[in-house]
Design a protein around this motif. Structure first.
Motif, PDB file in Angstrom:
ATOM      1  N   ARG A   1       0.811  -1.221   0.000  1.00 37.66           N
ATOM      2  CA  ARG A   1       0.000   0.000   0.000  1.00 37.66           C
ATOM      3  C   ARG A   1       0.845   1.273   0.000  1.00 37.66           C
ATOM      4  O   ARG A   1       0.519   2.241  -0.677  1.00 37.66           O
ATOM      5  N   GLU A   2       1.921   1.264   0.765  1.00 36.95           N
ATOM      6  CA  GLU A   2       2.767   2.467   0.839  1.00 36.95           C
ATOM      7  C   GLU A   2       3.393   2.783  -0.515  1.00 36.95           C
ATOM      8  O   GLU A   2       3.388   3.932  -0.958  1.00 36.95           O
TER       9      GLU A   2
ATOM     10  N   THR B   1       0.709   4.110  -2.849  1.00 36.07           N
ATOM     11  CA  THR B   1       0.394   5.498  -2.484  1.00 36.07           C
ATOM     12  C   THR B   1       1.469   6.440  -3.012  1.00 36.07           C
ATOM     13  O   THR B   1       1.165   7.522  -3.541  1.00 36.07           O
TER      14      THR B   1
ATOM     15  N   SER C   1      -7.270  10.243  -3.297  1.00 32.88           N
ATOM     16  CA  SER C   1      -7.206   8.835  -3.703  1.00 32.88           C
ATOM     17  C   SER C   1      -7.087   7.942  -2.478  1.00 32.88           C
ATOM     18  O   SER C   1      -6.692   8.391  -1.397  1.00 32.88           O
ATOM     19  N   GLU C   2      -7.448   6.698  -2.698  1.00 34.46           N
ATOM     20  CA  GLU C   2      -7.378   5.691  -1.643  1.00 34.46           C
ATOM     21  C   GLU C   2      -6.990   4.367  -2.285  1.00 34.46           C
ATOM     22  O   GLU C   2      -7.580   3.951  -3.293  1.00 34.46           O
ATOM     23  N   VAL C   3      -5.994   3.720  -1.736  1.00 37.23           N
ATOM     24  CA  VAL C   3      -5.625   2.386  -2.201  1.00 37.23           C
ATOM     25  C   VAL C   3      -6.665   1.420  -1.642  1.00 37.23           C
ATOM     26  O   VAL C   3      -6.835   1.306  -0.434  1.00 37.23           O
TER      27      VAL C   3
ATOM     28  N   VAL D   1      -6.995   1.357  -7.040  1.00 34.13           N
ATOM     29  CA  VAL D   1      -7.034   2.673  -6.397  1.00 34.13           C
ATOM     30  C   VAL D   1      -8.342   3.344  -6.781  1.00 34.13           C
ATOM     31  O   VAL D   1      -8.763   3.296  -7.938  1.00 34.13           O
TER      32      VAL D   1
END
Length: 128
Positions: free
Chosen positions: A3-4, A7, A69-71, A81
């Motif tokens: 996720r990091e 992002t 945005s959001e994963v 995403v």
């Protein structure tokens, strides 16, 4: 991918959109990347073609917009995403988008697929 890193990639994508020219694209896409702008569109293939599409689609690097945005998910080299973009000050166009991203081992995107959605009656005919 995790996720990091996804992002960070999305942040680099936004920075590239806000940067004059298309040189930053080589840092976020592989040379042979594909970019699908909608589920029924023809894919844009290769970095030179993506660069031409990129310049044709944006008003310029100083275009007024805000993006959140959001994963949603990451599984191996694939991420999903959810993005929301508001163009203009005040907003004159907006859309929500799902991105399916497939990454190469070096962290650059090798396949970008988007599923854009506009508000009802927005008059946007770009959805195909």
């Amino acid at each position: 991918m995790d996720r990091e890193r996804v992002t960070e990639w999305v942040a680099a994508y936004e920075r590239a959109w806000r940067t004059p020219g298309t040189d930053p694209l080589a840092t976020i896409f592989t040379a042979d990347a594909s970019y699908l702008q909608g589920p029924y569109r023809q894919p844009v293939l290769g970095l030179p073609a993506i660069a031409r599409m990129w310049e044709a689609e944006r008003e310029g690097p100083d275009e007024a917009f805000r993006m959140t945005s959001e994963v949603v998910a990451v599984d191996g080299d694939t991420a999903v995403v959810r993005a929301e973009v508001h163009y203009g000050e005040p907003t004159n166009q907006e859309f929500r988008d799902l991105w399916i991203l497939r990454f190469a081992d070096d962290g650059r995107c090798r396949a970008f697929e988007e599923w854009p959605f506009w508000p009802p009656n927005a008059g946007n005919t770009s959805q195909e």
